[in-house]
Design a protein around this motif. Structure first.
Motif, PDB file in Angstrom:
ATOM      1  N   THR A   4       1.160  -1.065  -0.653  1.00  0.00           N
ATOM      2  CA  THR A   4      -0.311  -0.499   0.123  1.00  0.00           C
ATOM      3  C   THR A   4       0.891   1.234   0.276  1.00  0.00           C
ATOM      4  O   THR A   4       2.428   0.822   0.685  1.00  0.00           O
ATOM      5  CB  THR A   4      -1.018   0.201   1.470  1.00  0.00           C
ATOM      6  N   LEU A   5       0.682   2.322  -0.180  1.00  0.00           N
ATOM      7  CA  LEU A   5       1.106   3.670  -0.552  1.00  0.00           C
ATOM      8  C   LEU A   5       1.235   3.954   0.846  1.00  0.00           C
ATOM      9  O   LEU A   5       2.615   4.377   1.496  1.00  0.00           O
ATOM     10  CB  LEU A   5      -0.062   4.863  -1.209  1.00  0.00           C
ATOM     11  N   GLU A   6       0.090   3.863   1.548  1.00  0.00           N
ATOM     12  CA  GLU A   6       0.509   4.078   3.290  1.00  0.00           C
ATOM     13  C   GLU A   6       1.627   3.851   3.712  1.00  0.00           C
ATOM     14  O   GLU A   6       2.333   3.603   4.818  1.00  0.00           O
ATOM     15  CB  GLU A   6      -0.782   4.372   3.994  1.00  0.00           C
ATOM     16  N   GLY A   7       1.644   2.271   3.453  1.00  0.00           N
ATOM     17  CA  GLY A   7       2.844   1.439   4.126  1.00  0.00           C
ATOM     18  C   GLY A   7       4.494   1.212   3.870  1.00  0.00           C
ATOM     19  O   GLY A   7       4.734   1.231   4.422  1.00  0.00           O
ATOM     20  N   LEU A   8       4.785   2.363   2.558  1.00  0.00           N
ATOM     21  CA  LEU A   8       5.942   2.504   1.802  1.00  0.00           C
ATOM     22  C   LEU A   8       6.895   3.042   3.028  1.00  0.00           C
ATOM     23  O   LEU A   8       8.363   1.573   2.909  1.00  0.00           O
ATOM     24  CB  LEU A   8       5.839   3.203   0.784  1.00  0.00           C
ATOM     25  N   GLY A  15      13.785  -1.081   7.557  1.00  0.00           N
ATOM     26  CA  GLY A  15      14.957  -2.120   7.461  1.00  0.00           C
ATOM     27  C   GLY A  15      14.607  -2.850   6.071  1.00  0.00           C
ATOM     28  O   GLY A  15      15.396  -3.520   5.811  1.00  0.00           O
ATOM     29  N   GLN A  16      13.445  -2.912   5.395  1.00  0.00           N
ATOM     30  CA  GLN A  16      12.655  -3.692   4.600  1.00  0.00           C
ATOM     31  C   GLN A  16      13.103  -2.873   3.275  1.00  0.00           C
ATOM     32  O   GLN A  16      12.653  -1.385   3.531  1.00  0.00           O
ATOM     33  CB  GLN A  16      11.599  -4.629   4.791  1.00  0.00           C
ATOM     34  N   SER A  17      13.178  -3.475   2.204  1.00  0.00           N
ATOM     35  CA  SER A  17      13.033  -2.988   0.712  1.00  0.00           C
ATOM     36  C   SER A  17      12.532  -2.791   0.088  1.00  0.00           C
ATOM     37  O   SER A  17      11.718  -4.234  -0.748  1.00  0.00           O
ATOM     38  CB  SER A  17      14.669  -2.967  -0.114  1.00  0.00           C
ATOM     39  N   ARG A  18      11.117  -2.267  -0.080  1.00  0.00           N
ATOM     40  CA  ARG A  18       9.474  -2.175  -1.021  1.00  0.00           C
ATOM     41  C   ARG A  18       9.577  -1.338  -2.160  1.00  0.00           C
ATOM     42  O   ARG A  18       9.919  -0.002  -1.278  1.00  0.00           O
ATOM     43  CB  ARG A  18       8.957  -2.243   0.294  1.00  0.00           C
ATOM     44  N   GLY A  19       8.592  -1.398  -2.674  1.00  0.00           N
ATOM     45  CA  GLY A  19       8.274   0.096  -3.519  1.00  0.00           C
ATOM     46  C   GLY A  19       7.469   0.055  -4.345  1.00  0.00           C
ATOM     47  O   GLY A  19       6.968  -1.961  -4.219  1.00  0.00           O
ATOM     48  N   ILE A  20       6.473   0.778  -4.818  1.00  0.00           N
ATOM     49  CA  ILE A  20       6.237   0.481  -5.985  1.00  0.00           C
ATOM     50  C   ILE A  20       6.468   0.773  -7.317  1.00  0.00           C
ATOM     51  O   ILE A  20       6.842   2.085  -7.619  1.00  0.00           O
ATOM     52  CB  ILE A  20       4.364   0.437  -5.122  1.00  0.00           C
ATOM     53  N   THR A  21       5.498   0.996  -8.551  1.00  0.00           N
ATOM     54  CA  THR A  21       5.907   1.066  -9.810  1.00  0.00           C
ATOM     55  C   THR A  21       4.693   2.209 -10.353  1.00  0.00           C
ATOM     56  O   THR A  21       3.387   1.774 -10.203  1.00  0.00           O
ATOM     57  CB  THR A  21       5.853   0.081 -10.970  1.00  0.00           C
ATOM     58  N   SER A  22       4.907   2.784 -10.585  1.00  0.00           N
ATOM     59  CA  SER A  22       3.448   4.494 -11.245  1.00  0.00           C
ATOM     60  C   SER A  22       3.707   4.180 -12.745  1.00  0.00           C
ATOM     61  O   SER A  22       4.855   4.428 -12.699  1.00  0.00           O
ATOM     62  CB  SER A  22       4.214   5.243 -10.711  1.00  0.00           C
ATOM     63  N   GLU A 214      -2.939  21.670   8.981  1.00  0.00           N
ATOM     64  CA  GLU A 214      -1.953  20.423  10.201  1.00  0.00           C
ATOM     65  C   GLU A 214      -2.478  18.913   9.605  1.00  0.00           C
ATOM     66  O   GLU A 214      -1.724  18.308   9.104  1.00  0.00           O
ATOM     67  CB  GLU A 214      -2.414  21.221  11.607  1.00  0.00           C
ATOM     68  N   ASP A 215      -4.051  19.158   9.533  1.00  0.00           N
ATOM     69  CA  ASP A 215      -4.110  17.181   9.287  1.00  0.00           C
ATOM     70  C   ASP A 215      -3.425  16.591   7.874  1.00  0.00           C
ATOM     71  O   ASP A 215      -3.613  15.616   7.642  1.00  0.00           O
ATOM     72  CB  ASP A 215      -5.394  16.777   9.333  1.00  0.00           C
ATOM     73  N   VAL A 216      -3.161  17.658   7.072  1.00  0.00           N
ATOM     74  CA  VAL A 216      -2.496  17.105   5.921  1.00  0.00           C
ATOM     75  C   VAL A 216      -1.600  16.799   5.574  1.00  0.00           C
ATOM     76  O   VAL A 216      -0.680  15.772   5.109  1.00  0.00           O
ATOM     77  CB  VAL A 216      -2.796  17.930   4.879  1.00  0.00           C
ATOM     78  N   ILE A 217      -0.853  17.168   6.907  1.00  0.00           N
ATOM     79  CA  ILE A 217       0.461  17.097   6.731  1.00  0.00           C
ATOM     80  C   ILE A 217       0.950  15.249   7.267  1.00  0.00           C
ATOM     81  O   ILE A 217       2.091  14.519   6.637  1.00  0.00           O
ATOM     82  CB  ILE A 217       1.069  17.475   8.202  1.00  0.00           C
ATOM     83  N   SER A 218       0.044  14.634   7.323  1.00  0.00           N
ATOM     84  CA  SER A 218       0.006  13.370   7.447  1.00  0.00           C
ATOM     85  C   SER A 218       0.123  12.588   6.809  1.00  0.00           C
ATOM     86  O   SER A 218       0.241  11.468   6.412  1.00  0.00           O
ATOM     87  CB  SER A 218      -0.642  12.812   8.721  1.00  0.00           C
ATOM     88  N   ARG A 219      -0.870  13.064   5.740  1.00  0.00           N
ATOM     89  CA  ARG A 219      -0.308  12.306   4.854  1.00  0.00           C
ATOM     90  C   ARG A 219      -0.348  12.975   2.913  1.00  0.00           C
ATOM     91  O   ARG A 219      -0.188  12.905   1.937  1.00  0.00           O
ATOM     92  CB  ARG A 219      -2.258  13.081   3.948  1.00  0.00           C
ATOM     93  N   LEU A 220       1.236  13.960   3.828  1.00  0.00           N
ATOM     94  CA  LEU A 220       1.810  14.141   2.379  1.00  0.00           C
ATOM     95  C   LEU A 220       3.314  12.661   2.546  1.00  0.00           C
ATOM     96  O   LEU A 220       3.863  11.815   3.369  1.00  0.00           O
ATOM     97  CB  LEU A 220       3.111  14.997   3.292  1.00  0.00           C
ATOM     98  N   LEU A 221       2.725  12.287   2.042  1.00  0.00           N
ATOM     99  CA  LEU A 221       3.781  10.442   1.730  1.00  0.00           C
ATOM    100  C   LEU A 221       4.959  10.362   0.824  1.00  0.00           C
ATOM    101  O   LEU A 221       6.140   9.819   1.598  1.00  0.00           O
ATOM    102  CB  LEU A 221       3.129  10.030  -0.050  1.00  0.00           C
ATOM    103  N   GLY A 222       5.154  11.672   0.737  1.00  0.00           N
ATOM    104  CA  GLY A 222       6.849  11.345  -0.268  1.00  0.00           C
ATOM    105  C   GLY A 222       6.700  12.983  -0.912  1.00  0.00           C
ATOM    106  O   GLY A 222       6.510  14.136  -0.888  1.00  0.00           O
ATOM    107  N   VAL A 258       8.818   9.156   2.025  1.00  0.00           N
ATOM    108  CA  VAL A 258       9.538   7.740   1.529  1.00  0.00           C
ATOM    109  C   VAL A 258      10.081   9.437   0.008  1.00  0.00           C
ATOM    110  O   VAL A 258       9.671  10.723  -0.280  1.00  0.00           O
ATOM    111  CB  VAL A 258       8.939   7.285   0.060  1.00  0.00           C
ATOM    112  N   PHE A 259      11.142   9.006  -1.116  1.00  0.00           N
ATOM    113  CA  PHE A 259      11.450   9.632  -2.019  1.00  0.00           C
ATOM    114  C   PHE A 259      10.207   9.769  -3.211  1.00  0.00           C
ATOM    115  O   PHE A 259      10.237   7.981  -3.421  1.00  0.00           O
ATOM    116  CB  PHE A 259      12.633   9.730  -2.514  1.00  0.00           C
ATOM    117  N   GLU A 260       9.859   9.853  -3.989  1.00  0.00           N
ATOM    118  CA  GLU A 260       9.420   9.014  -5.130  1.00  0.00           C
ATOM    119  C   GLU A 260      10.868  10.225  -6.794  1.00  0.00           C
ATOM    120  O   GLU A 260      10.878  10.813  -6.778  1.00  0.00           O
ATOM    121  CB  GLU A 260       8.563  10.241  -6.270  1.00  0.00           C
TER     122      GLU A 260
END
Length: 423
Positions: A4-8, A15-22, A214-222, A258-260
């Motif tokens: 999931t996006l939230e779980g990235l 310490g696990q490497s997981r990603g998602i392809t856009s 302020e509540d949006v800050i927690s949804r700044l994904l990357g 995370v970085f995009e």
């Protein structure tokens, strides 16, 4: 593996490497390939549309966000891909398509666009307000960029709440390569400076606080950064992890992000894997996928030219050449050199600007003719070996050219899945 996006960010913390392809493409066969791979691997399918490609006025595809969403989900139904593993995203959402207008008019259009994206169910939104509009500098300072970004975020939040949609996840940051790749050879690139990323994040946080969001800050994904990857017309700049290590340290201090990475096309599994390991959990790819479509179609064009006396020699590529000469707007300012050099670029450049022509009636008719004449025939094994090495399993059977193209695109997507550790 369904990431999931939230779980990235959680994977990196553990310490696990997981990603998602856009997947950044509107080509139906690319979309089918992505949806089928998601179905077969039970992994999330992130599909994104860009502001120029799809917007409330139609974009260059002629599709509004709701049209794009309906296309994706109709193809998903045909492919048996569960709807709940599909994520829709919007890329570079901002005033760019209208930057020739005064800023307030351009931003007004951008607000209408982002409202249409949210109403259509797009969950991941990359906000890009970095470009100057009429009478402004080409690039804007961080404070003005963040103020305009918050203006769009506020609109997105309002629409999401009014339309009972899930609250969006946001990507900020704009230090990215030119959309579709550079139009000249690049030998090296410097990664974004960590202090620049820190400032980008800080000014956006401040602007959100001032706007009561302020509540949006927690949804700044990357954050979009430049890790030092790019492709030009003829060359590819490979990722150099050692050069980007200072940048990756930013994530150690900001584990909620995370970085995009944009323009990761043509990097290959090794470089993509290293990017994911270094915190680039969202890997954008577009031109490499349509390059694969073009590559496969041209191979099929040559096969048909050899097999059938009534099929004009290289009918598809010759007609596309004529079409691009008659309608040069999509390539003329990007490809340079003498006549022959520009011919080669039109057909074979890594930036794959030929992708803009597949929806033209001339190109569509040529592709349909090619697929129709090859459908159900027996293609001799030596011809497959000559023009489509690796596709020998399609020989000596009833030939389905669309399946060949999907298989060809999935080779690229499989590399991304492997790098994201989803296989």
């Amino acid at each position: 593996m369904k990431v999931t996006l939230e779980g990235l960010k959680d994977y990196r913390v553990k310490g696990q490497s997981r990603g998602i392809t856009s997947v950044c493409s509107a080509h139906p066969l690319v979309l089918r390939a992505a949806l089928r791979l998601g179905r077969d691997t039970n992994s999330s399918v992130l599909i994104e549309a860009t502001c120029n490609q799809v917007n409330h006025r139609g974009g260059y595809t002629g599709m509004q966000p709701i049209d794009f969403a309906q296309l994706v989900f109709s193809l998903a139904k045909e492919e048996g891909c569960p709807k709940d593993i599909i994520i829709l995203g919007g890329d570079h959402l901002g005033p760019n398509p209208w930057k020739i207008l005064p800023a307030d008019e351009a931003m007004g259009e951008a607000e209408k666009m982002i409202a249409a994206y949210v109403k259509a169910g797009f969950r991941k939104l990359h906000i890009d307000t970095s470009m100057g509009c009429k009478g402004e500098p080409i690039a804007l300072d961080d404070e003005l960029v963040s103020q305009r970004a918050v203006r769009l975020i506020k609109k997105a939040e309002e629409i999401a709440k009014d339309s009972d949609q899930s609250l969006p996840l946001y990507i900020i940051g704009t230090e990215v390569p030119p959309p579709g790749g550079a139009d000249h050879d690049i030998t090296s690139l410097e990664p974004t400076r960590p202090e620049a990323v820190k400032r980008t994040y800080s000014v956006h946080q401040d602007a959100l606080h001032k706007a009561g969001l302020e509540d949006v800050i927690s949804r700044l994904l990357g954050i979009v950064v430049q890790p030092g990857v790019e492709f030009g017309n003829w060359n590819i700049v490979q990722y150099d992890s050692a050069k980007a290590q200072r940048l990756s340290t930013f994530l150690n201090d900001n584990p909620n992000l995370v970085f995009e990475a944009h323009s990761t096309d043509y990097q290959g599994t090794c470089s993509l894997s290293q990017l994911v390991q270094d915190g680039y959990a969202i890997l954008k790819v577009g031109p490499e996928l349509t390059f694969a479509v073009r590559e496969c179609l041209f191979a099929l064009d040559l096969i048909a030219s050899e097999l059938f006396e009534n099929y004009p020699n290289r009918n598809l590529s010759n007609n596309l050449e004529q079409l691009m000469l008659e309608k040069p707007d999509y390539w003329n300012s990007h490809y340079h050199g003498n006549d022959h050099e520009r011919y080669l670029l039109r057909h074979y450049s890594f930036s794959d600007r030929i992708r803009y022509y597949w929806t033209d009636p001339v190109a569509r008719n040529c592709v349909e003719k090619l697929l129709t004449i090859l459908n159900g025939v027996i293609v001799p094994l030596p011809l497959i070996m000559q023009y489509l090495p690796g596709a020998e399993h399609f020989a000596q059977n009833n030939f389905d050219p669309e399946e060949v193209i999907i298989w060809y695109v999935q080779k690229v997507l499989g590399s991304y899945n492997q790098a994201c550790h989803l296989n």
